[in-house]
Design an enzyme around this catalytic site. Structure first.
Site, mmCIF file in Angstrom:
data_model
loop_
_atom_site.group_PDB
_atom_site.id
_atom_site.type_symbol
_atom_site.label_atom_id
_atom_site.label_comp_id
_atom_site.label_asym_id
_atom_site.label_seq_id
_atom_site.Cartn_x
_atom_site.Cartn_y
_atom_site.Cartn_z
ATOM 1 C CG ASP A 68 46.247 61.402 84.407
ATOM 2 O OD1 ASP A 68 46.599 62.371 85.106
ATOM 3 O OD2 ASP A 68 45.059 61.035 84.306
ATOM 4 C CB SER A 69 50.208 65.776 84.592
ATOM 5 O OG SER A 69 51.148 65.149 85.439
ATOM 6 C CE LYS A 137 47.110 61.602 91.356
ATOM 7 N NZ LYS A 137 46.040 61.981 90.402
ATOM 8 C CD GLU A 139 41.416 62.740 87.615
ATOM 9 O OE1 GLU A 139 40.319 63.015 87.066
ATOM 10 O OE2 GLU A 139 42.506 63.191 87.228
ATOM 11 C CD GLU A 206 44.352 69.416 90.001
ATOM 12 O OE1 GLU A 206 44.508 68.182 90.037
ATOM 13 O OE2 GLU A 206 44.674 70.118 89.021
HETATM 14 O O1 KIV Z 1 48.559 63.853 86.933
HETATM 15 C C1 KIV Z 1 48.996 64.618 87.797
HETATM 16 O O2 KIV Z 1 50.083 65.198 87.689
HETATM 17 C C2 KIV Z 1 48.186 64.848 88.981
HETATM 18 C C3 KIV Z 1 48.613 65.914 89.923
HETATM 19 C C4 KIV Z 1 48.206 67.222 89.367
HETATM 20 C C5 KIV Z 1 48.105 65.695 91.286
HETATM 21 O O3 KIV Z 1 47.199 64.214 89.160
#
Ligand code: KIV
Length: 289
Positions: A68-69, A137, A139, A206
Site C-alpha cells: 500500500d506504499s 499482507k 499490519e 520494519e
Molecule cells: O507497503 C509497503 O511497501 C510495505 C513495505 C514497506 C514492507 O509494507
C-alpha cells in the site's frame, strides 16, 4: 496428464535457489520455508504495475509485494492511509499479469481488515479472486492474530507486518523506530510469536534495532523480512522506487539506492524535448513514406 496438470517441474517442492531459480512455476510458501531451513536469504521488492513487475520477475526476484506504499510511491498521496481496496485490486491484478514466477503478495489497505476477521476474509478473498495474488499482507501483531488465524484456516497465506506499521502513522506521530527499550522489545517478540502462532507464513519487521530483529529471527520458525531491521533477518524488502533512485528527495536511512533512475528518466525526457524543439526528431528513419 491433462493440459492443466502441473508438469513434474512445476510439482517440485523447492527450487535449488529462490533467487533467479530454475522453476517454470510461481514461488510458493513452501519454497520460502525451505529457504529458511537451508539458510538462503532472499529479496522482496514492491511493484505496482505490470511493466516494472515484469522486469523484477525476469531479474529473478522471488517475491513481489504490491504494497500500500503505492499510496505515496505511485498514486501521489502523502501516506498509505487513503489507499482503497479497489485500487489494491487493480494494481495487484496488473502485477500478477506482468509476472510468471514471483509470488505476488498484496497489502490489505487501511480500513479493509481492522473491523473484524470476517472483514479481513472478505477483502483477502477479493485480492485472491479478482487479482489472483498468492498471499496477502496485513499490519499488526497480537492485535491482528484473530484475523490471521481465520485467513490461514481458510487457505489464505498471510504475511504479517510488525514493528513500524505505516498505516498507524497518525497514531504514531510519524515513522519512529520501534522496539527500543525493554518493554517495547518484549512486545515486539510477543507480536512476532503471536503472528507465527496464528499461522502467518512470514513476517515483515520494519524499523527495529538490528539486534532485536536478529533475536526475533532466531526465535521464529517462519522467515522474517526486514526493512530497516539490519542484516540478520531471513529476507530483505525495499520499496522499488527507493531502491532504484526514483524517489524525489530524502530516502530513509535503511535504503540503499542501486541506480539513479530519476536522473536517467529526466535526462531522457529533456533530450527528447530538445530534439523536438530543434526539429531533429523524428528523423528519416522514424518516418513513413
Ligand atoms: O507497503 C509497503 O511497501 C510495505 C513495505 C514497506 C514492507 O509494507
Amino acid at each position: 496428464m491433462n493440459a492443466s496438470s502441473p508438469s513434474p517441474a512445476q510439482n517440485q517442492v523447492s527450487p535449488a535457489t529462490l533467487y533467479g531459480g530454475v522453476t517454470n512455476r510461481r514461488v510458493t510458501v513452501r519454497d520460502l520455508a525451505a529457504a529458511k531451513q537451508r539458510g538462503e536469504k532472499w529479496s522482496m521488492l514492491t511493484a505496482y504495475d505490470a511493466l516494472t513487475a515484469g522486469v523484477f520477475d525476469e531479474a529473478g526476484i522471488p517475491v513481489l509485494l504490491v504494497g500500500d506504499s503505492a499510496g505515496n510511491c505511485h498514486l501521489g498521496y502523502e501516506t498509505t492511509v487513503p489507499v482503497t481496496m479497489d485500487q489494491m485490486v487493480m494494481l495487484s491484478a496488473a502485477v500478477v499479469r506482468g509476472t510468471k514466477r514471483a509470488m505476488v503478495v498484496a497489502d490489505l489497505p487501511f480500513g479493509s481488515y481492522q473491523e473484524s476477521p470476517a472483514q479481513a476474509m472478505h477483502n483477502a478473498a477479493r485480492l485472491m479472486k479478482e487479482a489472483g495474488v498468492g498471499a496477502v499482507k496485513l499490519e499488526g501483531g497480537e492485535r491482528s492474530a484473530r484475523s490471521i488465524e481465520l485467513l490461514t484456516e481458510a487457505g489464505v497465506p498471510v504475511m504479517a507486518h510488525i514493528g513500524l506499521t505505516p498505516q498507524s502513522v497518525h497514531a504514531l506521530g510519524g515513522y519512529p523506530v520501534q522496539g527500543r527499550g525493554d518493554e517495547a522489545a518484549h512486545q515486539l517478540l510477543r507480536d512476532a510469536k503471536a503472528v507465527q502462532q496464528a499461522g502467518a507464513f512470514s513476517v515483515v519487521l520494519e524499523a527495529v534495532p538490528a539486534e532485536l530483529a536478529k533475536q526475533v529471527t532466531e526465535q521464529l520458525a517462519i522467515p522474517t523480512v526486514g526493512i530497516g531491521g539490519g542484516p540478520d533477518t531471513d529476507a530483505q524488502v525495499l520499496v522499488w522506487t527507493d531502491m532504484a533512485g526514483m524517489t524525489a528527495g530524502r530516502v530513509p536511512k535503511f535504503v540503499k539506492q542501486y541506480a539513479n533512475l530519476r536522473a536517467v528518466l529526466g535526462d531522457a525526457a529533456r533530450a527528447y524535448a530538445e530534439d523536438v524543439r530543434a526539429g531533429t526528431f523524428p528523423a528519416a528513419e522514424h518516418s513513413f513514406h
